[in-house]
Each structure stands twice: as structure tokens, then as C-alpha cells.
Design an enzyme around this catalytic site. Structure first.
Site, PDB file in Angstrom:
ATOM      1  N   ASP A   1     -16.340  45.105  55.455  1.00 25.03           N
ATOM      2  CA  ASP A   1     -16.694  46.947  56.328  1.00 25.03           C
ATOM      3  C   ASP A   1     -15.445  47.649  55.446  1.00 25.03           C
ATOM      4  O   ASP A   1     -14.291  46.196  55.288  1.00 25.03           O
ATOM      5  CB  ASP A   1     -16.995  47.304  57.866  1.00 25.03           C
ATOM      6  CG  ASP A   1     -16.036  48.640  58.165  1.00 25.03           C
ATOM      7  OD1 ASP A   1     -17.224  49.449  57.272  1.00 25.03           O
ATOM      8  OD2 ASP A   1     -15.954  48.296  59.129  1.00 25.03           O
TER       9      ASP A   1
ATOM     10  N   ASP B   1     -16.755  44.902  61.303  1.00 22.95           N
ATOM     11  CA  ASP B   1     -15.351  44.361  64.079  1.00 22.95           C
ATOM     12  C   ASP B   1     -15.909  45.370  64.106  1.00 22.95           C
ATOM     13  O   ASP B   1     -16.075  45.245  65.811  1.00 22.95           O
ATOM     14  CB  ASP B   1     -14.523  44.935  63.171  1.00 22.95           C
ATOM     15  CG  ASP B   1     -14.195  46.445  62.869  1.00 22.95           C
ATOM     16  OD1 ASP B   1     -14.828  46.607  62.498  1.00 22.95           O
ATOM     17  OD2 ASP B   1     -13.278  46.263  63.299  1.00 22.95           O
TER      18      ASP B   1
ATOM     19  N   ASP C   1     -21.617  48.002  62.486  1.00 21.51           N
ATOM     20  CA  ASP C   1     -21.836  47.143  61.364  1.00 21.51           C
ATOM     21  C   ASP C   1     -22.552  45.583  62.052  1.00 21.51           C
ATOM     22  O   ASP C   1     -23.077  45.098  61.413  1.00 21.51           O
ATOM     23  CB  ASP C   1     -20.144  45.760  61.746  1.00 21.51           C
ATOM     24  CG  ASP C   1     -19.367  47.348  61.196  1.00 21.51           C
ATOM     25  OD1 ASP C   1     -19.677  47.593  60.063  1.00 21.51           O
ATOM     26  OD2 ASP C   1     -18.295  46.763  61.185  1.00 21.51           O
TER      27      ASP C   1
END
Length: 771
Positions: free
Chosen positions: A469, A664, A668
Site C-alpha cells: 500500500d 496498514d 487493506d
């Protein structure tokens, strides 16, 4: 011991392996492959034929067992507690219930039950008993004293063995003295093995402890008292060494437990202090913490200013400043100022307790190769006993060796069979994998890398791609001011002063960035009156009788300056902007999500290792590509929804690459679940991400992913080395014993020596450099 396919010792065995509706209306699930937590409970049931089922309610922390006849509840609770500690976390992550073959799994109204397959008539004979839900620290303290006890017993065995040898050689006229000393040594060296063997025999199971006791008794029967003592001395020493290694791996968890405070100072509505147990704190309570004390729960500072030592959570020794509105975490130490904070999470759900449960769950969950050796071990033990019995007959009847009596030139068939049993025993093999896995978990806990079990360690070593990410992973997730512009130019300082004045009372990310920048550059403070928030647009206030506005570009495009605003240049794609309008001044503040300083080096090292890197982000493509170009990411996929991210992960897997996902946030969580290995950033990551993650990077730094990757690859290498050593010694010594007369003492030394080497080799993961 029952294998997975064995019928249970209950009436109604042999029912078809199909799903059926029970009388309670719950569905019984009976697929062939077991989920980890269900297999853990199934193994507990296999250990005692008098226990037919176990059911529990995690929310109410209630656990019951179904028994027939009298059972030792204390012993039963101890064994069940080991399983409950692991499944408490696993249950949160299982989406679909599965049952091992021969067992059923039922779930209804928050209650889960695992039981032998049986009929309803047999179930009516069950007596349900409620047992105490295990405390999370019970598994830690057990190991602290056990290795010391085993060391003392091994020392007594060794001393008595030496004394017995001296007495036999120097005082042959007193044979009772030497044998008496040998006997004391045998009792001390075999005490722990005898206890374990007795418990296993009551459940009709044999293991390595039984083999060692049998060989020692056989050696005594043929007069080889010295070899019998040597065998049990080395075996008990290896056991003490194994427990010492386990103790070192548990010590990190024990250190975390000791930081958890037991009492807290709660403030009532009038501000009076009251000392209460931490367990009595509730969300919304105000708690006071003085310098040197630990924060009793997760919360948010409401009064006072200080700094906290968060090294127990992140491994970082640098104090973290705490002011009003900042988060505090249970178990961290308040360093210098008195602070009042409001509890935001129950103590049982605090960051510290969550970490402890993660580590303990990891220590219970087994790696795939470890589960293989568990299944392989019992069958191997029976094979060793059967093979030794067969070779005894071959040597005795086939080669005409004396059955039991040794001569000066020939060793008996029984002596050779005992030696073969020793060298073929799988002590080192059984320890090869768990000793390495536990040492790796302990190293990770010490350095801020938490693994949810050995499977995560093994899988991470095999990855060939990493999906990351952007926000909060490759970047810090915190905006920073990169510039300030005015139109026309020349009033940039005034624009920043107005932005600072309006944002001083806000806490959103843009406000934090502007306030931080203003304080760093000593921007003048202005007093804004009639402060007002414009929902979805920005902020408004009065300064020197004039209206001041701060917000999105739409503030300009919908007002009297719309035509002029249309000609203003757009912000660069990688930057965010916030506009300021005041008397005779218009300008904007430019901000950017800061790239982590370590990200570029991490990606370069991954690329050098042949691992493909892919950025998955919901941001605009221009923004994502600008970050990717600066960092050297191999592939960028931008503008993705959570569903798109899952599809991207699946596409990588379908291309033949095993992929790890590093994220995080809540968005996600789905793609973390879809990846081969899921990695969450930081102790402060979202609960959804932490629940899905198999690996958690506690330092909240991307470079710790490299530490986890190196550790996993080192662990796999050590496991292979251990298996080579243990199997190699067994093969060589079995061949040597079969074709020649190997002394029992040599066989004992080779067997126990390989066990010690395996333990010491695994400890390299705990104490060696991670490179």
C-alpha cells in the site's frame, strides 16, 4: 494415540462423513481438512478417551468439557488451557468452520463445540463440566522453573553416575555401593521421562520418553548399569537444554507481562483520586499517571504534558512526546510529567494485551513442516520398537548370537537391539523444527516483528512478489507542508499566518501539518475571532473586522472570484492544496504525504533479491506514479477500490508468484486476507489490518519487513540444517549398528549429541545476527 482417521472410543462410531442437522438446529460441519484451531482441539480430545467434546464462548470466556466417568479436572484444565490460548485469536480470523476427520464442529449463538463423531444417544451420557478460562500468562511462568528442575535432576544423575563408576572400579568388593549410586542416578535422570511415559501409557500412547526408559531398563537387565546412567544423563540434559531454549523464547513475553500495570488511579466526577484494579477500568474513565508509572490502558491525553517510553511496544528507546489529544498505550512508561488520560479501550483489548496474545498464539500455532513431524513421530516410534524387536530375532535366530548374555568377544542380540533403539529414536528430529520456529518468534518479539505462528515464517521465505500500500506504508501517512504561494506573489508569509491562525484549533491531518510547519518556522500567531467550521468546505473566521476563509479550491470557484480562480494553475499531481482568502490576499499552502526515508533502500534490496514489487493504491495515478518513480517500484496499480486490490493480489498469485501484502488500514484488510502472506504496519495500525495480518511490524517502519524476510529465510535454512543433522545421524548410526557392534555408550552419545547440536543450532536464530 488415535490417528485422524481412527474411530473414537464412543458409542455410535463409524457414522457416515456427511453433514446433518442436529436436534438443536445447528449445522454440523465435517469436511476432510481441519482448520488450525479445530485441529488443536481435536488433538486435545485424542489425548484422553474419557473426554468427548469441548465447547466454549470467547465473548463470555466460558469453556466446558464433556466427560464420561471420573477425570482429573486439574490436569484436564492444564492441557485444555494450552489449546485455548491459541484458538482465542485463531477464531477471530477463521471465516469458514472446518472439522478434522472423525470430529464435528458446531457453532450457534456465539458458542463453538468440537466433538468426536458419535450418535445422539451417546451424547446424552456426557457430563458437561465447566473449567476455568486460562489466564494468558500461565504458559509463560511454567517454563521458567521447569528447565531449572530438569537441570538439577540431570546434574544429580551425572554426579551419581560418576560416583557409581568410581565405586565400581575402586571398590569392587562393595558391588552394592556402585549399583546404589547408579540407581539414584537412574531415578533422577529418568524421573521426568517416567512421568511423561506414565501419562501417555494411560492414554495408550508411546513416545520417545518410553523408548529411553525401556532402553535404560534393558541395559540394567543385562548388567550395563553405567551405560543406562549415561543414556538417562544425556537424555535429561538434552531435555533441560530444550526447556532452557523454550524459556529464552518465552522470556520476551514475560517481559511484556511484567510491564502491564495491576493498579490504576481513577478520577471521579469531582476529580478525586481512587485506586482501582486495572481490570475495573471502563471506556470513558479518567485516569491519572504520575512520572515513572505505567499507563494502565490505551487512551488519549486530556490534561498535562509529558513523554512516554514505548520501547516495550516498538523497540524504540527514543521517548515519544505526549500532549493533549495524543494517544497513550498500556504498559508504556510515563517519563516526567503528570498526565490525565481518558480510557479509549478496555484493558483486556489494549495494544499491550493484543501483542501478548499475538505472540502466545504464534507459539502455539505450528508450521506446516512441524505438523508433518508431529504426524510422523508417533508412527515412527512404533516402527522403531517393531524394528528393534525384529532385529533382536534376526541377530538371535538368524546369526546365532547369544540372546541376552554378553561375552568378551560378542555382544548379545538384546544389547544390539537396545543400541539400535537408542540411535533410531527421533529426539533430534522432533526438535528440529519447533526449536527453530520458537527461537525465530522470540527474536522477532525482541526486535518488533511479531509472527502469528511458524506457518508465517515458512511462507514468507518463499515469496517472489511484494504488494505494498502507498499511504502509511511506503509513505508516513502524515502530510507535510512543501510550499506556500500567493497570487500575486509576494505575500507568502501572510498566507501562512492566516492558515496557521485558522488551523490552530483543528486536529485533522492538514491542520497538523500546517501547525507543525508554523511552529518549526516561528510563524506569527494571529487571534481569529468567530471561528466557524464550514462542513465539507473549510473554515471561516474574523480577523481585524474582515472575513478569512480556508478550504478547498471550490471556495474560490463558487464565489465572486470564480472567473479569476479558473485561471489559477492546478496543484502538481503529487501534491495536495488548501486555499486561503483574506483581505487583499489570496494564496494556497501545498502539502505532500512524506515518503519514508527507508522505503527506497528497502525496495532496492527486495529487487536485488529477485522479488517483484507492486504498489497498490486508491490514490490518483499521477500521484502514485510520481511516488513509484522516486522509489523505484516495479509496477503501479492506482485508483483501486478494496475489491480491485483483492483482484490484483489474485492476479499476481495466478501468475505463479507467491505474494506478500504489506498494508496498514481498514481498506487493506481484504487484500491482506487474499495474499499468501499478510503483513501489517505498526502497533497503531487499524484493528482490521492487525486481525488479518500473519506478521506485524511493531516499529511502524517499512525496513522491518526486510528483517522479517531475512529471519524467515535464516529460519528455513536452520530447519533444513537441523533435519539434515538429525536424519543423517540416525541413518549413519542405524547402518553402523545393524552391520556392526556399536557400543551402547557410543550410540547414546551420538543420539543425545545430535539433539544438543540441533538445540544449539536453533538458538543461533535467537542470539545470532540477522543477515
Amino acid at each position: 494415540m488415535h490417528s485422524v482417521a481412527d474411530p473414537p472410543p464412543w458409542p455410535g462410531i463409524g457414522l457416515p462423513n456427511v453433514s446433518r442437522q442436529s436436534h438443536s438446529g445447528t449445522v454440523e460441519s465435517k469436511p476432510d481438512h481441519a482448520a488450525n484451531w479445530a485441529e488443536t482441539l481435536a488433538e486435545f480430545l485424542r489425548q484422553d478417551p474419557r473426554v468427548g467434546a469441548v465447547r466454549f464462548e470467547p465473548e463470555t470466556r466460558k469453556v466446558e468439557v464433556a466427560t464420561i466417568g471420573e477425570v482429573d479436572l486439574t490436569q484436564l484444565q492444564a492441557k485444555l488451557g494450552e489449546a485455548i490460548v491459541a484458538i482465542e485469536e485463531q477464531l477471530k480470523r477463521e471465516g469458514r468452520l472446518k472439522a478434522p476427520r472423525g470430529f464435528t464442529v458446531r457453532q450457534s449463538a456465539g458458542r463453538t463445540q468440537v466433538a468426536w463423531e458419535t450418535c445422539e444417544t451417546a451424547e446424552k451420557l456426557w457430563l458437561w463440566r465447566e473449567v476455568e478460562w486460562p489466564e494468558i500468562d500461565s504458559a509463560v511462568e511454567e517454563h521458567v522453573s521447569e528447565w531449572r528442575e530438569l537441570s538439577v535432576l540431570a546434574a544429580i544423575c551425572g554426579v551419581c553416575g560418576i560416583a557409581g563408576f568410581v565405586a565400581t572400579e575402586w571398590a569392587p568388593q562393595l558391588p552394592w555401593l556402585g549399583r546404589g549410586l547408579y540407581l539414584v542416578g537412574l531415578i533422577a535422570g529418568g524421573w521426568d521421562a517416567a512421568k511423561d511415559s506414565w501419562e501417555n501409557l494411560k492414554s495408550l500412547r508411546l513416545d520417545i520418553h518410553f523408548l529411553m526408559i525401556a532402553v535404560a531398563l534393558g541395559a540394567m537387565a543385562i548388567g550395563a548399569w553405567g551405560e543406562a546412567v549415561l543414556l538417562l544423563f544425556l537424555f535429561s540434559s538434552a531435555g533441560a537444554m530444550e526447556e532452557f531454549a523454550l524459556d529464552r523464547t518465552h522470556r520476551e513475553v514475560s517481559a511484556l507481562l511484567k510491564t502491564a500495570p495491576k493498579q490504576a488511579v481513577r478520577l471521579d466526577a469531582e476529580g478525586r483520586e481512587q485506586s482501582v484494579a486495572v481490570a475495573d477500568l471502563r471506556v470513558g474513565d479518567w485516569v491519572r499517571v504520575r512520572p515513572g508509572e505505567a499507563f494502565a490502558a490505551d487512551g488519549e491525553v486530556v490534561k498535562g504534558r509529558s513523554a512516554s517510553d514505548e520501547s516495550t511496544l516498538t523497540g524504540e528507546a527514543v521517548p515519544v512526546e505526549k500532549d493533549k489529544g495524543d494517544p497513550v498505550f498500556s504498559g508504556t512508561i510515563n517519563l516526567w510529567g503528570a498526565v490525565d488520560f481518558v480510557v479509549t479501550k478496555l484493558p483486556s483489548e489494549s495494544t499491550l494485551q493484543k501483542i501478548i496474545r499475538l505472540i502466545q498464539t504464534a507459539q502455539k500455532l505450528r508450521a506446516p513442516s512441524e505438523r508433518f513431524t508431529d504426524k510422523f513421530g508417533p508412527g515412527y516410534t512404533y516402527a522403531v520398537i517393531g524394528g528393534c524387536a525384529l532385529m533382536f530375532l534376526v541377530w538371535w535366530l538368524g546369526f546365532d548370537l547369544p540372546a541376552f548374555a554378553n561375552t568378551e568377544t560378542t555382544r548379545s542380540a538384546f544389547y544390539r537391539a537396545m543400541t539400535l533403539m537408542v540411535v533410531a529414536s527421533p529426539c533430534a528430529l522432533v526438535l528440529s523444527i519447533p526449536s527453530a520456529i520458537l527461537a525465530a518468534i522470540a527474536w522477532g518479539a525482541r526486535h518488533g516483528v511479531l509472527f502469528r505462528g511458524g506457518a508465517a515464517i515458512e511462507k514468507l521465505a518463499a515469496i517472489r512478489a511484494v504488494a505494498l500500500d502507498k499511504t502509511g506504508t511506503l509513505t508516513t501517512g502524515e502530510l507535510a507542508v512543501t510550499g506556500c504561494e500567493s497570487f500575486p506573489a509576494g505575500q507568502e508569509d501572510r498566507v501562512m499566518e492566516l492558515a496557521y491562525a485558522l488551523e490552530m484549533k483543528s486536529q485533522h491531518p492538514i491542520a497538523r501539518a500546517i501547525i507543525r510547519h508554523a511552529k518549526t518556522h516561528n510563524v506569527r500567531e494571529l487571534d481569529v475571532a468567530e471561528f466557524e467550521s464550514l462542513t465539507g468546505k473549510g473554515l471561516r473566521g474574523q480577523l481585524d473586522g474582515a472575513t478569512v476563509l480556508l478550504g478547498r479550491r471550490e471556495l474560490l470557484e463558487t464565489g465572486p472570484l470564480a472567473d479569476w480562480a479558473a485561471k489559477l494553475p492546478p496543484a502538481p499531481p503529487e501534491l495536495s492544496e488548501v486555499w486561503v482568502l483574506g483581505r487583499d490576499v489570496v494564496g494556497r499552502v501545498l502539502l505532500r504525504d512524506q515518503i519514508r526515508a527507508e522505503s527506497q533502500g528497502v525496495l532496492a534490496e527486495l529487487k536485488a533479491a529477485g522479488i517483484r514489487t507492486v504498489m497498490l493504491t486508491g490514490d490518483r495515478r499521477h500521484t502514485a506514479e510520481a511516488v513509484a518513480k522516486e522509489l523505484g517500484v516495479d509496477e503501479v496499480q492506482a485508483g483501486l477500490s478494496p475489491e480491485d486490490k483483492v483482484a490484483a493480489i489474485q492476479a499476481i498469485r495466478e501468475s505463479g508468484r507467491r505474494v506478500a501484502m504489506v498494508g496498514d488500514g481498514v481498506n487493506d484488510a481484504p487484500c491482506l486476507a487474499a495474499a499468501d502472506v499478510s503483513v501489517a504496519m505498526g502497533a497503531r495500525g487499524s484493528d482490521a489490518a492487525l486481525e488479518q495480518a500473519e506478521i506485524i511490524l511493531m516499529h511502524d517502519r517499512i525496513e522491518n519487513f526486510l528483517s522479517a524476510l531475512r529471519l524467515s529465510r535464516r529460519s528455513v535454512r536452520v530447519i533444513r540444517q537441523n533435519l539434515t543433522i538429525s536424519l543423517g545421524v540416525v541413518v549413519v548410526m542405524v547402518i553402523a549398528t545393524t552391520v556392526g557392534a556399536v557400543p551402547l555408550a557410543v550410540g547414546v552419545a551420538a543420539h543425545e549429541g545430535s539433539t544438543l547440536v540441533v538445540c544449539l543450532n536453533s538458538l543461533r536464530l535467537l542470539f545470532g545476527r540477522n543477515r
